[in-house]
Design a protein around this motif. Structure first.
Motif, PDB file in Angstrom:
ATOM      1  N   ALA A 188       0.960  -1.228   0.030  1.00 15.90           N
ATOM      2  CA  ALA A 188      -0.179  -0.023  -0.030  1.00 15.90           C
ATOM      3  C   ALA A 188       1.061   1.187   0.053  1.00 15.90           C
ATOM      4  CB  ALA A 188      -0.835  -0.031   1.412  1.00 15.90           C
ATOM      5  N   CYS A 189       0.215   2.129  -0.636  1.00 19.66           N
ATOM      6  CA  CYS A 189       1.201   3.355  -0.814  1.00 19.66           C
ATOM      7  C   CYS A 189       1.159   4.364   0.133  1.00 19.66           C
ATOM      8  CB  CYS A 189       0.743   4.106  -1.993  1.00 19.66           C
ATOM      9  SG  CYS A 189       1.031   3.212  -3.632  1.00 19.66           S
ATOM     10  N   VAL A 214      -3.608   1.313  -6.678  1.00 14.76           N
ATOM     11  CA  VAL A 214      -2.012   1.555  -6.980  1.00 14.76           C
ATOM     12  C   VAL A 214      -1.302   1.052  -5.730  1.00 14.76           C
ATOM     13  CG1 VAL A 214      -0.247   3.294  -7.600  1.00 14.76           C
ATOM     14  CG2 VAL A 214      -2.632   3.426  -8.624  1.00 14.76           C
ATOM     15  N   THR A 215      -0.034   0.511  -6.018  1.00 16.27           N
ATOM     16  CA  THR A 215       0.603  -0.007  -4.914  1.00 16.27           C
ATOM     17  C   THR A 215       1.976   0.752  -5.048  1.00 16.27           C
ATOM     18  OG1 THR A 215       1.455  -1.910  -6.038  1.00 16.27           O
ATOM     19  CG2 THR A 215      -0.552  -2.231  -4.407  1.00 16.27           C
ATOM     20  N   SER A 232       5.751   3.076  -8.405  1.00 14.93           N
ATOM     21  CA  SER A 232       4.364   3.050  -8.081  1.00 14.93           C
ATOM     22  C   SER A 232       3.960   2.038  -9.477  1.00 14.93           C
ATOM     23  CB  SER A 232       3.629   4.246  -8.109  1.00 14.93           C
ATOM     24  OG  SER A 232       3.682   5.116  -9.180  1.00 14.93           O
ATOM     25  N   ARG A 233       2.727   1.253  -9.045  1.00 15.26           N
ATOM     26  CA  ARG A 233       2.369   0.339  -9.983  1.00 15.26           C
ATOM     27  C   ARG A 233       0.949   0.079 -10.075  1.00 15.26           C
ATOM     28  NH1 ARG A 233       4.639  -5.628  -9.640  1.00 15.26           N
ATOM     29  NH2 ARG A 233       3.285  -5.646  -7.963  1.00 15.26           N
ATOM     30  N   ALA A 234       0.258  -0.059 -11.282  1.00 13.53           N
ATOM     31  CA  ALA A 234      -0.985  -0.506 -11.253  1.00 13.53           C
ATOM     32  C   ALA A 234      -1.149  -2.017 -12.216  1.00 13.53           C
ATOM     33  CB  ALA A 234      -2.076   0.492 -11.847  1.00 13.53           C
ATOM     34  N   ASP A 263       1.528  -3.750 -16.860  1.00 12.45           N
ATOM     35  CA  ASP A 263       1.521  -2.845 -15.467  1.00 12.45           C
ATOM     36  C   ASP A 263       2.012  -1.598 -15.866  1.00 12.45           C
ATOM     37  OD1 ASP A 263       1.319  -5.518 -14.537  1.00 12.45           O
ATOM     38  OD2 ASP A 263       3.162  -5.865 -13.902  1.00 12.45           O
ATOM     39  N   ILE A 264       1.376  -0.636 -15.423  1.00 14.70           N
ATOM     40  CA  ILE A 264       1.415   0.676 -15.540  1.00 14.70           C
ATOM     41  C   ILE A 264       2.343   1.144 -14.418  1.00 14.70           C
ATOM     42  CG2 ILE A 264       0.751   2.957 -16.002  1.00 14.70           C
ATOM     43  CD1 ILE A 264       0.040   0.814 -17.956  1.00 14.70           C
ATOM     44  N   VAL A 265       3.697   1.555 -14.726  1.00 16.32           N
ATOM     45  CA  VAL A 265       4.671   1.712 -13.677  1.00 16.32           C
ATOM     46  C   VAL A 265       4.986   3.294 -13.693  1.00 16.32           C
ATOM     47  CG1 VAL A 265       6.801   1.194 -12.831  1.00 16.32           C
ATOM     48  CG2 VAL A 265       5.427  -0.352 -13.594  1.00 16.32           C
TER      49      VAL A 265
END
Length: 553
Positions: free
Chosen positions: A69-70, A80-81, A104-106, A150-152
């Motif tokens: 968790a961010c 987003v993590t 960060s990543r989704a 994965d969107i980073v």
């Protein structure tokens, strides 16, 4: 699985060192098939540094990135993590001090069969963070890409929580009102010289011996460590603006580690232009884009009543400048704040309507829209100061700059004679580089040769001011096999995933299927913005979404 991962790490370690040694520089191939020239590039990129990258990447691949968790400070949703990746402060000393870069990543929303890996994005600056980028996964324009990738995002070194750099008290960014003459007096120039010297000293005092390590080559090296930490054998990357420059450095240093690369709004990578001459070219391009804005306002005179020609709109603008110089709007908006807020119209035409409204309302006796849009925002001060610090450190460290004031004075006085809108404001932002206390690098010559890289995609708007179109042409010439997509007669800075369906189709074809035209293609411009009503509810619209802007790449 652990044994397989270890084997892959060893393979990556060997290929990374090899790729740094086989890169061919601008001198071209030699009688020994390019090996001598290749060794020269490795030396300029740094053989010790190449070994340091290999070691750091091997460690990152073994450790991975623990996404959780961010932190609340990132203000990101639960979808987003966040994690961190460790990189050396100095790649020549990989066993020395390390710094943590936030990531960060989704996760890709598609099936396991649809997933193609991680897409890493950098939005430019220098000094900008892409920690917000995973939010793009929820946008319609990115939906299909987000199924496959994965969107980073990440914060580069010095930015945000990634070993943050500071050069002055953030409260200094809130000074208002300030004046910003387009044709400064000698007394004003002396004031700005003193400020530039003090700012350079502040950077040195705050950063200490870390200061030289904030540079574009290290940003490219960090990117390879991030690639390894994400578990990617080859990198899929999209860089915008300044992100295209260190992305091109990455392609030059690590060509065998490139899967797909998108360069959106390309910086001119010619070493002779990094960064002093690039900034002069930027100021000239802003003058052209400022004229585009004024021409559009004139076309909609029935809405704004600022004039029916670009020249008449300029005279109306000068009236606003004279007004806030005599009496700052709301006690906070002088010519400095006016310049800062109008600069965004040179970056993005979706600001044209709200900026024109502010000028129109001011001349009608209502300064509130201008005050709302141009006043300093206390909540933005820390990020703004941090961004300015990283911008300054990277550009000053990257390349030689003139160290004699007479050179700056001569070049900017000549340019401001016909391009006054942004010239001196840009000069003041970069002037600390004349007094920079850290050693200057000589820029690496970005260049690849046939067979070194898979096809790469360059996106460019023909009338972009922040990264003039000539930069895209130069990058296209230097990256063998690259494909240039041009949005004709348009000037928005950063065109991927925006308002042009033609551009977005090329982007999707490339990222999803690896398909691209042979060398070049063109798109018609996106639709011009529509004027808005001058009803009070519109003219008092909220603050712009993109925030305050400085002339950056």
């Amino acid at each position: 699985m652990r044994a397989v991962a270890k084997c892959g790490v060893l393979t990556a370690l060997g290929s990374l060192v090899l790729s740094a040694l086989v890169t061919v520089p601008a001198d071209g191939a030699t009688a020994d098939g390019g090996a001598t020239a290749a060794l020269g590039t490795a030396a300029r990129g740094g053989i010790r540094e190449a070994r340091g990258v290999a070691l750091a990447a091997a460690h990152a691949a073994g450790a991975g990135i623990a996404f959780r968790a961010c932190p609340k400070t990132e203000m990101l949703p639960a979808s987003v993590t966040c994690g961190i990746v460790e990189v050396p402060l100095d790649y020549a000393e990989p066993d020395g001090r390390t710094i943590s870069l936030t990531v960060s990543r989704a996760r890709a929303s598609g099936t396991a069969e649809e997933r193609q890996g991680a897409l890493v994005f950098n939005p430019g600056g220098p000094g900008a963070s892409s920690m917000y980028f995973p939010l793009a996964a929820g946008l319609p324009e990115w939906k299909r890409i987000a199924k496959a990738y994965d969107i980073v995002g990440y914060a580069p070194r010095g930015v945000g929580r990634s070993a943050p750099l500071s050069c002055e008290d953030p409260a200094a960014t809130l000074r208002a009102p300030t004046q910003n003459p387009t044709h400064p007096t000698e007394a004003y120039k002396r004031e700005r010289i003193a400020e530039a010297e003090a700012y350079a000293r502040g950077c040195a005092e705050n950063a200490g011996d870390a200061l030289p390590h904030y540079n574009s080559l290290n940003n490219a090296r960090d990117l390879d460590v991030l690639r390894a930490g994400l578990g990617e054998e080859r990198l899929t990357f999209m860089g915008a603006s300044y992100g295209t420059y260190f992305g091109a450095l990455y392609a030059t240093l690590f060509p065998s580690h490139v899967r797909r690369m998108v360069f959106d709004s390309a910086v001119d990578p010619d070493p002779r232009k990094v960064w002093y001459r690039n900034n002069l070219a930027q100021s000239a391009a802003f003058e052209r884009r400022w004229e585009d804005f004024r021409t559009w306002v004139a076309k909609h005179d029935e809405a704004y009543h600022l004039g029916t020609t670009a020249e008449e709109v300029q005279r109306s603008y000068e009236k606003v400048r004279e007004g806030v110089e005599r009496k700052p709007a709301g006690g906070k908006v002088g010519t400095g704040q006016l310049q800062g807020v109008m600069l965004s119209a040179g970056y993005y035409d979706d600001y044209w309507a709200i900026r024109a409204t502010a000028l129109s309302e001011y001349l009608k006796g209502n300064p509130e829209p201008l005050i709302s849009q141009a006043s300093p925002r206390p909540e933005a001060a820390p990020d703004s100061e941090n961004g300015n610090a990283v911008y300054t450190a990277v550009e000053c460290n990257d390349a030689p700059w003139p160290t004699e004031w007479r050179v700056w004075d001569r070049d900017n006085t000549a340019l401001a004679a016909w391009a006054p809108f942004e010239t001196w404001d840009n000069a003041w932002m970069n002037l600390p580089c004349a007094y920079w206390p850290a050693p200057r690098q000589h820029p690496l010559d970005v260049r690849t040769f046939p067979g070194q890289l898979p096809p790469t995609l360059i996106l460019a708007a023909e009338r972009d001011a922040a990264t003039p179109y000539e930069g895209a042409l130069e990058l296209h010439r230097r990256l063998a096999g690259s494909v240039l997509i041009t949005e004709r007669d348009a000037g928005t800075h950063g065109i991927a995933g925006s308002a042009n369906a033609c551009v977005n189709t090329y982007l999707e074809d490339y990222l999803l299927r690896g398909e691209a035209p042979a060398r070049r293609a063109e798109c018609a411009p996106h639709a011009e913005p529509k004027p808005v009503s001058l009803e009070p509810s519109d003219s008092r619209a909220g603050l712009p979404k993109r925030g305050d802007l400085a002339p950056r790449f």
